[in-house]
Design an enzyme around this catalytic site. Structure first.
Site, PDB file in Angstrom:
ATOM      1  N   LYS A 310       1.028  -1.145   0.136  1.00  0.00           N
ATOM      2  CA  LYS A 310      -0.027   0.193   0.148  1.00  0.00           C
ATOM      3  C   LYS A 310       0.849   1.456  -0.057  1.00  0.00           C
ATOM      4  O   LYS A 310       2.038   1.108   0.455  1.00  0.00           O
ATOM      5  CB  LYS A 310      -0.843  -0.077   1.330  1.00  0.00           C
ATOM      6  N   ARG A 384     -11.115 -10.491   3.092  1.00  0.00           N
ATOM      7  CA  ARG A 384     -12.219 -11.463   2.712  1.00  0.00           C
ATOM      8  C   ARG A 384     -11.782 -13.003   2.722  1.00  0.00           C
ATOM      9  O   ARG A 384     -12.765 -13.695   3.081  1.00  0.00           O
ATOM     10  CB  ARG A 384     -12.555 -11.163   1.469  1.00  0.00           C
TER      11      ARG A 384
END
Length: 537
Positions: A310, A384
């Site tokens: 990121k 997820r």
């Protein structure tokens, strides 16, 4: 090796000390000091009590547009009309504004008068918000925040017509994260300093403080630095805070996860030197035959993005990527303190995502316990995978319904900003209750589509049964929900994507300062409460 053990022991002791503000006092014993002889009692009186009162202001009313609340009017008569006299010397405070006055009576050193807006506020279906309750939270929060720099020994807050909302606003506003500042620079105001003024709804006041305390606990955990709050210390904090309330806490290791075929959780956990832990918390407020509610919280204590690293502007907030797990822990603890007659199973997959030789790579395939293979299209979409394994595992408890919470998709910042978190569900009834709960707490949710359109994106995969994201640049949040739907089977299910509401710059809600928010903790508690009231659980 000895140095490492000493360091670990010091780290645990420091973490344990820091959570003392949330520990339940073992007794209320206060040491008795011998009485002192005072020649002039008045000379020793130090007035350090604050009072928060309200005023309505409706600019559309002809004549006198400002009206004091009932408690403020009573106080005004008590001080011989001085409050109204000094108020007329300043512009009338509107909603979110305040005025502080000093030395109006012998009891309170300072009085904050906060604006409540119009006295005709009620539930607004267009805004999906009980504007009256939200105005009370704002007024109580603004007043408490204004009095905080004065270091009051106690703050007395009028109910403004709803003691629960007033307690929430004031308790959320005075909380600050200052654990790592010099002790001389800390200005902590404990919740015990907040007291209800001129009202007898002590039950509502207590419930409001419990809800605010739960959200503050979630905020506290989110604010802790990732080098201190790793999966191990998170699990220890869970044991410390929950076991004292007779909540069962089970801490399971990576080997247990491997034996239960949790391929996603194991793949993410291997990326860090910090061992991943799978924590289960169980609160039994009802009889053993009652089916439990399952709460699943994403617990990535730091999310670097792995090999899909990121950018720095995002990494600064990634210590709070365990917001879902913090919310579940705080909600379960609040349910126990409120003695709610419900069974709750909290599932917290805790791990770190770091870039190293064991990190999940682009194109990896992992296995899940429901015999589906998952293609890791993007390693940075790790949350997820943890939730998917937990959804499959949750079936073992035959749940009444499942709620999962996690910071999943950055794109919600550009769509909903901080107004509401995204909600996906396969149950119309659950959505109606969730929407109602969010309108009462002011922490709103917005329903997003759970369409086949997005399901086709994650099923468009030649390598495995399902991919953890689509090939498209946009629509990542509904694509995540469509991915999780593949692991639900026939359970009632609600998914909260809270990426956009996990952090606030201090402008969205006057009673929430800049920093981590702990949302949507109060909404989950209110949801459970409403379902209990209607005997749905």
């Amino acid at each position: 090796m000895l140095d490492l053990r000493i360091g670990a022991r010091y780290l645990y002791q420091k973490c344990t000390r820091l959570i003392s503000q949330f520990r339940i006092p073992q007794c209320d014993w206060v040491p008795v000091n011998p009485p002192r002889t005072v020649i002039d009692p008045k000379a020793c009186i130090h007035r350090d009590k604050g009072l928060i009162l309200g005023i309505y202001y409706n600019e559309n009313v002809k004549g006198e547009a400002a009206i004091l609340t009932a408690s403020a009017e009573k106080y005004n008569q008590k001080v011989g009309g001085k409050l109204w006299e000094v108020l007329k010397l300043t512009p009338t405070p509107k909603l979110g504004e305040h005025r502080i006055f000093y030395d109006l009576d012998p009891e309170f050193a300072y009085v904050a008068v906060t604006g409540l807006g119009s006295e005709c506020l009620s539930f607004n279906p267009t805004e999906q918000l009980d504007e009256n309750k939200e105005a009370i939270r704002v007024a109580a929060g603004v007043g408490a925040k204004a009095l905080r720099p004065l270091n009051p020994k106690s703050i007395h807050v009028e109910s403004f017509g709803n003691a629960e909302a007033a307690a929430e606003g004031a308790a959320l506003a005075i909380w600050q994260f200052q654990e790592y500042r010099n002790s001389t620079q800390q200005r902590k105001i404990p919740l015990s300093t907040l007291q209800l003024y001129d009202d007898c709804d002590f039950l509502g006041w207590k419930i409001g403080k419990r809800k605010a305390e739960a959200q503050n606990l979630a905020r506290y955990l989110q604010e802790m630095p990732a080098n201190i709050l790793n999966p191990t210390s998170f699990a220890k904090i869970a044991v410390d805070l929950l076991c004292e309330l007779d909540i069962n806490v089970e801490v399971k290791t990576q080997g247990w996860a491997i034996s239960h075929e949790m391929g996603g959780f194991v793949a993410i956990g291997k990326s860090s030197v910090q061992p991943p832990l799978y924590v289960e918390i169980s609160y039994f407020g009802a009889d053993e035959c009652t089916r439990p509610i399952i709460l699943i919280g994403k617990g990535v204590t730091f999310d670097s993005g792995s090999l899909d690293l990121k950018p720095p502007e995002e990494l600064r907030y990634m210590k709070g990527d365990m917001a879902g797990a913090a919310c579940v822990l705080a909600t379960t603890r609040a349910a126990a303190r409120l003695k709610l007659p419900v069974n709750i199973r909290g599932i917290l997959p805790l791990c770190e995502l770091m870039p190293n030789g064991n990190s999940p790579k682009f194109g990896d395939v992992v296995y899940s316990a429901n015999d589906k293979t998952i293609h890791v299209r993007l390693p940075s979409r790790e949350g997820r995978l943890l939730i998917a394994d937990s959804l499959v595992y949750a079936r073992n408890y035959w749940p009444k319904f499942i709620v999962d919470i996690g910071t999943m998709s950055k794109e919600l910042v550009h769509t909903l900003d901080g107004a509401a978190c995204a909600c996906y569900t396969n149950s119309e009834e659950l959505f109606c209750y969730t929407e109602s709960a969010s309108s009462q707490t002011g922490d709103r949710i917005w329903r997003m589509p759970l369409w086949k359109f997005y399901e086709d994106r994650v099923l468009d995969c030649q390598t495995a049964d399902v991919a953890n994201t689509g090939r498209h640049e946009y629509g990542d949040s509904p694509t995540c929900a469509a991915f999780l739907k593949q692991f639900i089977c026939d359970s009632k299910w609600v998914h909260f994507d809270t990426y956009n509401v996990a952090y606030s710059k201090g402008r969205d809600f006057p009673y929430l300062s800049r920093g981590m928010t702990g949302r949507p903790t109060r909404t989950i508690i209110e949801l459970i409460t409403q379902l209990l009231a209607d005997k749905k659980i």
